[in-house]
Design a protein around this motif. Structure first.
Motif, PDB file in Angstrom:
ATOM      1  N   ASP A 205     -38.330 -30.769  34.153  1.00 52.66           N
ATOM      2  CA  ASP A 205     -39.564 -30.897  33.380  1.00 52.66           C
ATOM      3  C   ASP A 205     -39.644 -29.766  32.358  1.00 52.66           C
ATOM      4  OD1 ASP A 205     -40.539 -28.617  34.676  1.00 52.66           O
ATOM      5  OD2 ASP A 205     -41.753 -29.744  36.098  1.00 52.66           O
ATOM      6  N   SER A 206     -40.763 -29.686  31.646  1.00 50.01           N
ATOM      7  CA  SER A 206     -40.881 -28.729  30.549  1.00 50.01           C
ATOM      8  C   SER A 206     -41.012 -27.286  31.022  1.00 50.01           C
ATOM      9  CB  SER A 206     -42.063 -29.092  29.650  1.00 50.01           C
ATOM     10  OG  SER A 206     -43.256 -29.195  30.401  1.00 50.01           O
ATOM     11  N   GLY A 207     -41.056 -27.066  32.338  1.00 48.90           N
ATOM     12  CA  GLY A 207     -41.029 -25.709  32.859  1.00 48.90           C
ATOM     13  C   GLY A 207     -39.646 -25.109  32.869  1.00 48.90           C
ATOM     14  N   TYR A 208     -38.634 -25.924  32.589  1.00 51.03           N
ATOM     15  CA  TYR A 208     -37.249 -25.457  32.588  1.00 51.03           C
ATOM     16  C   TYR A 208     -36.768 -25.244  31.164  1.00 51.03           C
ATOM     17  CZ  TYR A 208     -37.073 -26.470  37.528  1.00 51.03           C
ATOM     18  OH  TYR A 208     -37.327 -26.448  38.871  1.00 51.03           O
ATOM     19  N   PRO A 209     -35.757 -24.382  30.972  1.00 53.62           N
ATOM     20  CA  PRO A 209     -35.217 -24.157  29.628  1.00 53.62           C
ATOM     21  C   PRO A 209     -34.334 -25.327  29.196  1.00 53.62           C
ATOM     22  CG  PRO A 209     -33.949 -22.900  31.229  1.00 53.62           C
ATOM     23  CD  PRO A 209     -35.103 -23.527  31.988  1.00 53.62           C
ATOM     24  N   ARG A 211     -31.186 -26.725  27.729  1.00 52.51           N
ATOM     25  CA  ARG A 211     -29.817 -26.246  27.581  1.00 52.51           C
ATOM     26  C   ARG A 211     -28.890 -27.452  27.398  1.00 52.51           C
ATOM     27  NH1 ARG A 211     -32.405 -22.356  27.068  1.00 52.51           N
ATOM     28  NH2 ARG A 211     -32.188 -20.304  28.050  1.00 52.51           N
ATOM     29  N   PRO A 212     -27.645 -27.239  26.977  1.00 53.24           N
ATOM     30  CA  PRO A 212     -26.726 -28.373  26.817  1.00 53.24           C
ATOM     31  C   PRO A 212     -26.474 -29.125  28.127  1.00 53.24           C
ATOM     32  CG  PRO A 212     -25.861 -26.430  25.705  1.00 53.24           C
ATOM     33  CD  PRO A 212     -27.043 -25.973  26.505  1.00 53.24           C
ATOM     34  N   PHE A 213     -26.733 -28.477  29.262  1.00 52.39           N
ATOM     35  CA  PHE A 213     -26.511 -29.080  30.576  1.00 52.39           C
ATOM     36  C   PHE A 213     -27.818 -29.346  31.326  1.00 52.39           C
ATOM     37  CE2 PHE A 213     -25.734 -24.485  30.523  1.00 52.39           C
ATOM     38  CZ  PHE A 213     -26.824 -24.044  31.254  1.00 52.39           C
ATOM     39  N   LEU A 214     -28.976 -29.047  30.697  1.00 49.26           N
ATOM     40  CA  LEU A 214     -30.279 -29.234  31.337  1.00 49.26           C
ATOM     41  C   LEU A 214     -31.252 -29.794  30.310  1.00 49.26           C
ATOM     42  CD1 LEU A 214     -32.353 -28.939  33.596  1.00 49.26           C
ATOM     43  CD2 LEU A 214     -32.488 -26.492  33.092  1.00 49.26           C
ATOM     44  N   LEU A 215     -31.550 -31.067  30.442  1.00 55.12           N
ATOM     45  CA  LEU A 215     -32.395 -31.752  29.471  1.00 55.12           C
ATOM     46  C   LEU A 215     -33.852 -31.763  29.924  1.00 55.12           C
ATOM     47  CD1 LEU A 215     -30.221 -34.868  28.545  1.00 55.12           C
ATOM     48  CD2 LEU A 215     -30.342 -32.644  27.388  1.00 55.12           C
ATOM     49  N   THR A 216     -34.729 -31.421  29.010  1.00 51.42           N
ATOM     50  CA  THR A 216     -36.169 -31.428  29.262  1.00 51.42           C
ATOM     51  C   THR A 216     -36.837 -32.395  28.281  1.00 51.42           C
ATOM     52  OG1 THR A 216     -36.518 -29.584  27.723  1.00 51.42           O
ATOM     53  CG2 THR A 216     -36.107 -29.037  30.041  1.00 51.42           C
ATOM     54  N   PRO A 217     -38.095 -32.778  28.535  1.00 49.97           N
ATOM     55  CA  PRO A 217     -38.781 -33.690  27.610  1.00 49.97           C
ATOM     56  C   PRO A 217     -39.267 -32.953  26.364  1.00 49.97           C
ATOM     57  CG  PRO A 217     -40.229 -33.094  29.404  1.00 49.97           C
ATOM     58  CD  PRO A 217     -38.904 -32.483  29.739  1.00 49.97           C
ATOM     59  N   PHE A 218     -39.587 -33.712  25.341  1.00 47.35           N
ATOM     60  CA  PHE A 218     -40.256 -33.161  24.164  1.00 47.35           C
ATOM     61  C   PHE A 218     -41.697 -32.841  24.534  1.00 47.35           C
ATOM     62  CE2 PHE A 218     -36.820 -35.640  22.265  1.00 47.35           C
ATOM     63  CZ  PHE A 218     -36.368 -34.798  21.256  1.00 47.35           C
ATOM     64  N   LEU A 219     -42.150 -31.627  24.224  1.00 43.93           N
ATOM     65  CA  LEU A 219     -43.549 -31.297  24.458  1.00 43.93           C
ATOM     66  C   LEU A 219     -44.448 -32.124  23.547  1.00 43.93           C
ATOM     67  CD1 LEU A 219     -43.436 -27.414  24.888  1.00 43.93           C
ATOM     68  CD2 LEU A 219     -43.679 -29.159  26.657  1.00 43.93           C
ATOM     69  N   ASP A 307     -38.531 -22.870  26.285  1.00 44.62           N
ATOM     70  CA  ASP A 307     -37.326 -22.082  26.012  1.00 44.62           C
ATOM     71  C   ASP A 307     -36.273 -23.061  25.503  1.00 44.62           C
ATOM     72  OD1 ASP A 307     -35.060 -20.543  25.985  1.00 44.62           O
ATOM     73  OD2 ASP A 307     -35.144 -19.953  28.094  1.00 44.62           O
ATOM     74  N   LEU A 308     -36.084 -23.096  24.189  1.00 39.96           N
ATOM     75  CA  LEU A 308     -35.239 -24.111  23.570  1.00 39.96           C
ATOM     76  C   LEU A 308     -33.985 -23.462  22.999  1.00 39.96           C
ATOM     77  CD1 LEU A 308     -38.035 -26.059  21.624  1.00 39.96           C
ATOM     78  CD2 LEU A 308     -37.253 -26.401  23.982  1.00 39.96           C
TER      79      LEU A 308
END
Length: 326
Positions: A205-209, A211-219, A307-308
């Motif tokens: 979720d958006s609490g995570y940074p 990264r190329p190996f960790l995808l988060t949603p668009f805020l 953290d993008l």
């Protein structure tokens, strides 16, 4: 007093699942696994059979209450139950191979295909989330255990596959710890940094940074393609939220509704991992919770400013364009 073996014999399959949250086959498998270790402990310390110790521990995990175990007719004192829970938990910790991150082409492909079936996102290797496990207020360092919701807790990081099976569990941080800090200091992050995901992604979720190996949603999704990506991301990541909900309802000792784990933090961490192992055994055996059990746990959102990482932004944008672009 009812002996452990007799308890298994007289209870129906439905009653076993309701009482211990596991079916007969899994309990019998556990009996075989723990017996050699608990027999040695029994000869040294106390004269409870391995089966009675196991059933007492399972009942405590399932109910979260020593008093529930006291009322089960096993003829145990509270101190005996406490010793049994400690002994069984330590034995279960030797089964950590039951919580394994996908390794090898076949295992990774199976998880990729499973997540792709959910919402079409390719190359997903797992979904990550943090969850609060209520505990007794410790006598030492109490403030660091008080979570953002105002109670003493552990913050536990879990990763699961498409079937809700845990593939990584980190149970050592006090409740005030942010999800992003847990991720930054876990072994799995280092594996990912070193290229160990082989081009696959975790979903967070958006609490995570990002990264190329960790995808988060668009805020803030600004295009139809970004909206569609967020929908697919949410549908795929729901699997970890549901896994946490099932885990806490299967083993109510982890749930605030049962009062949480009223034990020392070290023992609480051990029980968290032990029940994660049991959860995986239940998933593997397709042990369903009773129909009247309602999943009431809310996601423990823990959001910091985004953290993008530029490489993560690029990877996410390429995926959006490939999947949902014109």
């Amino acid at each position: 007093m009812i002996g452990g073996g007799m308890a298994l014999d007289v209870l129906s399959d439905e009653a076993l699942i309701r009482k211990y949250r596991l079916n007969r086959e899994v309990i019998q498998e556990l009996c075989a696994l723990v017996q050699p270790h608990l027999v040695r402990a029994t000869r040294r310390n106390f004269a409870l059979s391995p089966t009675v110790q196991l059933l007492a521990a399972l009942r405590f995990y399932a109910s979260g209450s020593f008093f529930e175990v006291l009322g089960d007719g096993l003829g145990l004192s509270r101190s005996s139950i406490s010793r049994a829970v400690t002994a069984v938990t330590q034995v279960l910790l030797q089964l950590t191979a039951r919580v394994t991150f996908p390794v090898g082409q076949a295992a990774i492909a199976r998880v990729n295909e499973g997540f792709h079936t959910i919402a079409g996102i390719p190359r997903v290797i797992g979904a990550v989330d943090g969850t609060l496990i209520p505990i007794a207020s410790p006598s030492e360092n109490e403030p660091i255990y008080i979570c953002r919701k105002g109670f003493a807790a552990l913050n536990v990081q879990v990763v699961c596959d498409h079937e809700g099976r845990f593939t990584d569990v980190v149970a050592k941080w006090p409740g005030s710890t942010h999800d992003s800090f847990m991720w930054a200091n876990c072994g799995l992050r280092q594996v990912a940094e070193d290229g160990g995901f082989g081009g696959c992604w975790l979903l967070g979720d958006s609490g995570y940074p990002l990264r190329p190996f960790l995808l988060t949603p668009f805020l803030q999704a600004n295009t139809p393609a970004e909206v569609q990506y967020n929908i697919a991301h949410s549908r795929s990541r729901t699997v970890v939220e549901r896994a946490i909900g099932v885990w806490k309802q299967r083993f109510r000792c982890l749930s605030k509704t049962a009062g949480g784990l009223q034990l020392h933090p070290t023992k609480c961490c051990a029980i968290v991992v032990a029940t994660a192992i049991l959860h995986n055994m239940a998933v593997q055996a397709n042990v369903q919770l009773p129909d009247d059990v309602v999943l009431m746990e809310e996601p423990d959102a823990d959001h910091l400013p985004a953290d993008l990482h530029p490489a993560g932004v690029e990877a996410r944008q390429q995926l959006v364009q490939h999947m949902f672009g014109p």
